[in-house]
Design a protein around this motif. Structure first.
Motif, PDB file in Angstrom:
ATOM      1  N   ALA B  28     -46.702  76.972 -29.459  1.00 51.59           N
ATOM      2  CA  ALA B  28     -47.603  77.007 -28.345  1.00 51.59           C
ATOM      3  C   ALA B  28     -48.761  77.747 -28.601  1.00 51.59           C
ATOM      4  CB  ALA B  28     -47.129  76.911 -26.870  1.00 51.59           C
ATOM      5  N   VAL B  29     -48.437  79.089 -28.980  1.00 50.66           N
ATOM      6  CA  VAL B  29     -49.563  80.190 -29.244  1.00 50.66           C
ATOM      7  C   VAL B  29     -50.073  79.690 -30.577  1.00 50.66           C
ATOM      8  CG1 VAL B  29     -49.659  82.570 -29.614  1.00 50.66           C
ATOM      9  CG2 VAL B  29     -48.271  81.875 -27.858  1.00 50.66           C
ATOM     10  N   ILE B  30     -49.364  79.168 -31.215  1.00 57.36           N
ATOM     11  CA  ILE B  30     -49.912  79.015 -32.578  1.00 57.36           C
ATOM     12  C   ILE B  30     -50.958  78.116 -32.257  1.00 57.36           C
ATOM     13  CG2 ILE B  30     -49.714  78.240 -35.155  1.00 57.36           C
ATOM     14  CD1 ILE B  30     -46.885  79.987 -34.963  1.00 57.36           C
ATOM     15  N   ALA B  31     -50.579  76.771 -31.656  1.00 58.42           N
ATOM     16  CA  ALA B  31     -51.384  75.567 -31.680  1.00 58.42           C
ATOM     17  C   ALA B  31     -52.766  76.025 -31.055  1.00 58.42           C
ATOM     18  CB  ALA B  31     -50.616  74.678 -30.950  1.00 58.42           C
ATOM     19  N   ALA B  32     -52.512  77.157 -30.209  1.00 51.82           N
ATOM     20  CA  ALA B  32     -53.549  77.363 -29.345  1.00 51.82           C
ATOM     21  C   ALA B  32     -54.643  78.218 -29.974  1.00 51.82           C
ATOM     22  CB  ALA B  32     -53.089  77.994 -27.895  1.00 51.82           C
ATOM     23  N   ILE B  33     -54.147  78.963 -30.873  1.00 55.75           N
ATOM     24  CA  ILE B  33     -54.974  79.541 -31.763  1.00 55.75           C
ATOM     25  C   ILE B  33     -55.617  78.847 -32.912  1.00 55.75           C
ATOM     26  CG2 ILE B  33     -55.016  81.230 -33.741  1.00 55.75           C
ATOM     27  CD1 ILE B  33     -52.867  82.691 -32.075  1.00 55.75           C
ATOM     28  N   LEU B  34     -54.958  77.744 -33.198  1.00 61.05           N
ATOM     29  CA  LEU B  34     -55.272  77.037 -34.294  1.00 61.05           C
ATOM     30  C   LEU B  34     -56.540  75.807 -33.812  1.00 61.05           C
ATOM     31  CD1 LEU B  34     -52.482  76.600 -36.796  1.00 61.05           C
ATOM     32  CD2 LEU B  34     -54.440  77.762 -37.260  1.00 61.05           C
ATOM     33  N   CYS B  35     -56.154  75.742 -32.529  1.00 61.14           N
ATOM     34  CA  CYS B  35     -57.133  74.597 -31.890  1.00 61.14           C
ATOM     35  C   CYS B  35     -58.626  75.099 -32.173  1.00 61.14           C
ATOM     36  CB  CYS B  35     -56.763  74.569 -30.318  1.00 61.14           C
ATOM     37  SG  CYS B  35     -57.797  73.222 -29.693  1.00 61.14           S
ATOM     38  N   ARG B  36     -59.421  74.053 -32.569  1.00 61.70           N
ATOM     39  CA  ARG B  36     -60.983  74.377 -32.957  1.00 61.70           C
ATOM     40  C   ARG B  36     -61.646  73.892 -31.774  1.00 61.70           C
ATOM     41  NH1 ARG B  36     -62.018  75.394 -37.940  1.00 61.70           N
ATOM     42  NH2 ARG B  36     -60.219  75.396 -39.357  1.00 61.70           N
ATOM     43  N   THR B  37     -61.149  73.478 -30.559  1.00 63.64           N
ATOM     44  CA  THR B  37     -62.182  73.134 -29.712  1.00 63.64           C
ATOM     45  C   THR B  37     -62.169  73.979 -28.433  1.00 63.64           C
ATOM     46  OG1 THR B  37     -60.524  71.673 -28.794  1.00 63.64           O
ATOM     47  CG2 THR B  37     -61.944  70.589 -29.967  1.00 63.64           C
ATOM     48  N   GLU B  38     -61.273  74.752 -28.301  1.00 56.63           N
ATOM     49  CA  GLU B  38     -61.156  75.524 -27.077  1.00 56.63           C
ATOM     50  C   GLU B  38     -61.737  77.068 -27.653  1.00 56.63           C
ATOM     51  OE1 GLU B  38     -60.197  72.781 -24.796  1.00 56.63           O
ATOM     52  OE2 GLU B  38     -60.432  74.787 -24.132  1.00 56.63           O
ATOM     53  N   THR B  39     -62.244  77.950 -26.669  1.00 56.07           N
ATOM     54  CA  THR B  39     -62.649  79.164 -26.916  1.00 56.07           C
ATOM     55  C   THR B  39     -61.879  80.162 -26.271  1.00 56.07           C
ATOM     56  OG1 THR B  39     -64.257  79.142 -25.141  1.00 56.07           O
ATOM     57  CG2 THR B  39     -65.158  78.603 -27.292  1.00 56.07           C
ATOM     58  N   SER B  40     -60.832  79.712 -25.388  1.00 56.28           N
ATOM     59  CA  SER B  40     -59.982  80.839 -24.792  1.00 56.28           C
ATOM     60  C   SER B  40     -58.767  79.921 -24.311  1.00 56.28           C
ATOM     61  CB  SER B  40     -60.735  81.467 -23.603  1.00 56.28           C
ATOM     62  OG  SER B  40     -61.016  80.213 -22.614  1.00 56.28           O
ATOM     63  N   PHE B  41     -57.704  80.869 -24.337  1.00 54.78           N
ATOM     64  CA  PHE B  41     -56.433  80.163 -23.778  1.00 54.78           C
ATOM     65  C   PHE B  41     -55.721  80.912 -22.943  1.00 54.78           C
ATOM     66  CE2 PHE B  41     -53.092  81.920 -26.154  1.00 54.78           C
ATOM     67  CZ  PHE B  41     -53.668  82.514 -27.233  1.00 54.78           C
ATOM     68  N   GLN B  42     -54.835  80.460 -22.444  1.00 47.05           N
ATOM     69  CA  GLN B  42     -53.970  81.651 -21.505  1.00 47.05           C
ATOM     70  C   GLN B  42     -52.793  80.743 -21.321  1.00 47.05           C
ATOM     71  OE1 GLN B  42     -55.328  83.473 -17.938  1.00 47.05           O
ATOM     72  NE2 GLN B  42     -53.649  82.488 -16.873  1.00 47.05           N
ATOM     73  N   THR B  43     -51.555  81.551 -21.818  1.00 49.54           N
ATOM     74  CA  THR B  43     -50.218  80.916 -21.740  1.00 49.54           C
ATOM     75  C   THR B  43     -49.077  81.772 -21.490  1.00 49.54           C
ATOM     76  OG1 THR B  43     -48.923  79.611 -22.912  1.00 49.54           O
ATOM     77  CG2 THR B  43     -49.913  81.068 -24.182  1.00 49.54           C
ATOM     78  N   GLU B  44     -48.251  81.377 -20.847  1.00 49.95           N
ATOM     79  CA  GLU B  44     -47.109  82.360 -20.513  1.00 49.95           C
ATOM     80  C   GLU B  44     -45.698  82.085 -21.417  1.00 49.95           C
ATOM     81  OE1 GLU B  44     -46.667  82.722 -16.506  1.00 49.95           O
ATOM     82  OE2 GLU B  44     -44.398  83.499 -16.499  1.00 49.95           O
ATOM     83  N   VAL B  45     -45.344  83.460 -21.745  1.00 44.21           N
ATOM     84  CA  VAL B  45     -44.151  83.331 -22.984  1.00 44.21           C
ATOM     85  C   VAL B  45     -43.019  84.174 -22.495  1.00 44.21           C
ATOM     86  CG1 VAL B  45     -45.612  82.574 -24.880  1.00 44.21           C
ATOM     87  CG2 VAL B  45     -45.242  84.849 -24.366  1.00 44.21           C
ATOM     88  N   SER B  46     -41.989  83.991 -23.001  1.00 50.42           N
ATOM     89  CA  SER B  46     -40.832  85.164 -22.810  1.00 50.42           C
ATOM     90  C   SER B  46     -40.846  85.929 -24.334  1.00 50.42           C
ATOM     91  CB  SER B  46     -39.389  84.504 -22.342  1.00 50.42           C
ATOM     92  OG  SER B  46     -39.593  83.846 -21.614  1.00 50.42           O
TER      93      SER B  46
END
Lengths: 131, 336
Positions: B28-46
């Protein structure tokens, strides 16, 4: 209607006595059972016109007894009214799904109201039978 | 945060095996980083610390642009929320315990209570009862009835607080619901010689609401009006459209709410001082439950003093109003 036999299934002695008295006062015959197993055998033997069924009981839980009653051709047509003290929606839904006609939380109903409900359902059952 | 002694030490760890506890998190983190349309993200991980302890971490990512290569990079801040999540889990567990306990006890209490009520009912049918005995039996029955209400109140609040009460909206006709509630309360209304009437606006649109729960809300508010208004009172229910909301009110000419109680009326366990004159014991749970349930349905409830009728010095009474949105608001596709 006064020849109708009601099967009352209730494990608490005092509730059983009170309910039985209330029903007899209205002219119905009453047979009682204290647990699910006895309830089933009485249902098969006596072929009551209506069954009042408690849910929390020893030997065989009410919902299971209900399922067995509804799945046997000999007893499936007998209207069953649930008398419970659980107000858990899941119990009510399960009872409805299994085919109970009505669900009463005992502590919220008077004997009079229950008697009226029994009379209503007996009438409905008779109406169905008459061609 | 992860307990590694140096950056080099950290880089020796295998991200997928040692640090990420759930494989889905890393993807999920990798996908968020690679996503070209979003300029920020927030996600919860363990994440797993070097000593094996598992942390709850919220990752806040912000895109930085590097004009040289044109490849977007993310700056990620890791926030350790482990303590907060643990506190939340403990609260949830405690609420569930409370709810299970209340459920269990309530069901146990109901059986002997039913025994008392039914036996009293049979005793009352005895012909030729002395007046005094009949009164004793009636009073005993009234006490037993109160117990039934108290247990129901406790159960409702426990279920609501532990998240077990579900607000399931359907199309509801407020007029029909109100009529049903008024019918159920008729014995109490007659007993206290009140006049109770329903005066809705000419057109009251149907509203999306949980019929069962809303009915209980109405019962609660109307019962209060009946109870806290002296004999021979007047209770009026109104309903109508106000903008994008449906408003429903019950107005009485009863004892009203003292000044110091007004801000605390919907608090758990709160009872205004003047309530004690009507009933010495009371849970103070009714209005608390009403407010919570309505909030669950996207609505709200409030109290106002009844408008005084020209020069009256005594309390003009109370108006309790709830408002429900005509359409439930849709947030991320889930009806609120």
């Amino acid at each position: 209607m006064s020849h109708a036999t009601i099967l009352l299934v209730e494990d608490d002695r005092i509730l059983r006595r009170a309910c039985e008295t209330g029903l007899r006062q209205r002219g119905w015959n009453v047979v009682t059972a204290e647990d699910g197993e006895r309830a089933l055998s009485l249902a098969f033997l006596q072929r009551p016109s209506l069954i009042l069924l408690d849910l929390l009981m020893p030997k065989l839980p009410g919902l299971e007894a209900l399922r067995l009653l509804r799945s046997d051709a000999a007893t499936a047509h007998i209207p069953v009214l649930i008398l419970s003290n659980s107000s858990r929606p899941s119990d009510r839904e399960e009872a409805q799904r299994l085919g109970a006609k009505e669900y009463f939380v005992k502590s919220e109903f008077s004997l009079q109201a229950l008697g009226e409900a029994v009379a209503r359902h007996l009438e409905a059952a008779t109406a169905e039978e008459t061609p | 945060m992860l307990g590694y002694s140096s950056k080099a030490d950290l880089l020796r760890a295998d991200l997928a095996r040692d640090i990420y506890v759930r494989s889905g998190d890393r993807s999920a983190v990798i996908a968020a980083i690679l996503c070209r349309t979003e300029t920020s993200f927030q996600t919860e991980v363990s994440w797993r610390r070097k000593d094996g302890l598992v942390l709850d971490v919220v990752l806040h990512g912000r895109r930085l642009s590097r004009p040289r290569r044109g490849e977007p990079l993310f700056e990620v801040m890791a926030e350790d929320v482990t303590a907060r999540r643990r506190a939340e889990r403990e609260t949830a567990a405690a609420l569930k315990l409370q709810s299970d306990f209340v459920s269990f006890v309530s069901h146990q209490l109901r059986t002997p209570l039913t025994g008392i009520r039914w036996m009293l009912e049979l005793a009352q049918q005895t012909p030729g009862l002395p007046e005094e005995t009949a009164q004793c039996l009636a009073d005993a029955r009234q006490s037993a009835d109160r117990l039934v209400g108290l247990i129901a109140d406790m159960l409702n609040v426990a279920r609501c607080e532990s998240g077990k009460t579900r607000w399931v909206p359907e199309e509801v006709d407020l007029a029909e619901l109100t009529a049903s509630v008024m019918h159920e309360l008729r014995p109490q209304v007659e007993q206290r010689e009140h006049q109770m009437s329903f005066r809705p606006d000419a057109h009251v649109p149907r509203v999306q609401a949980d019929a069962n729960l809303l009915r209980q809300v109405m019962l609660n508010l109307c019962s209060n009006a009946i109870k806290y208004t002296p004999v021979g009172g007047e209770i009026t229910i109104t309903a109508g459209l106000r903008g994008a909301e449906i408003w429903w009110s019950v107005r009485d000419n009863g004892m009203g709410v003292p000044l110091e109680a007004r801000s605390r009326l919907f608090e758990k366990f709160f009872r205004a001082d003047n309530a004690h004159t009507v009933e010495t014991e009371g849970t103070g749970l009714g209005l608390y439950w009403v407010r919570r349930i309505l909030a669950q349905g996207g609505g709200r409830v409030w109290w106002q003093p009844a408008p005084a009728k020209g020069g009256a010095s005594a309390s003009p009474g109370s108006v309790f109003t709830f408002a429900l949105p005509l359409q439930p608001t849709l947030v991320q596709g889930v009806a609120q």
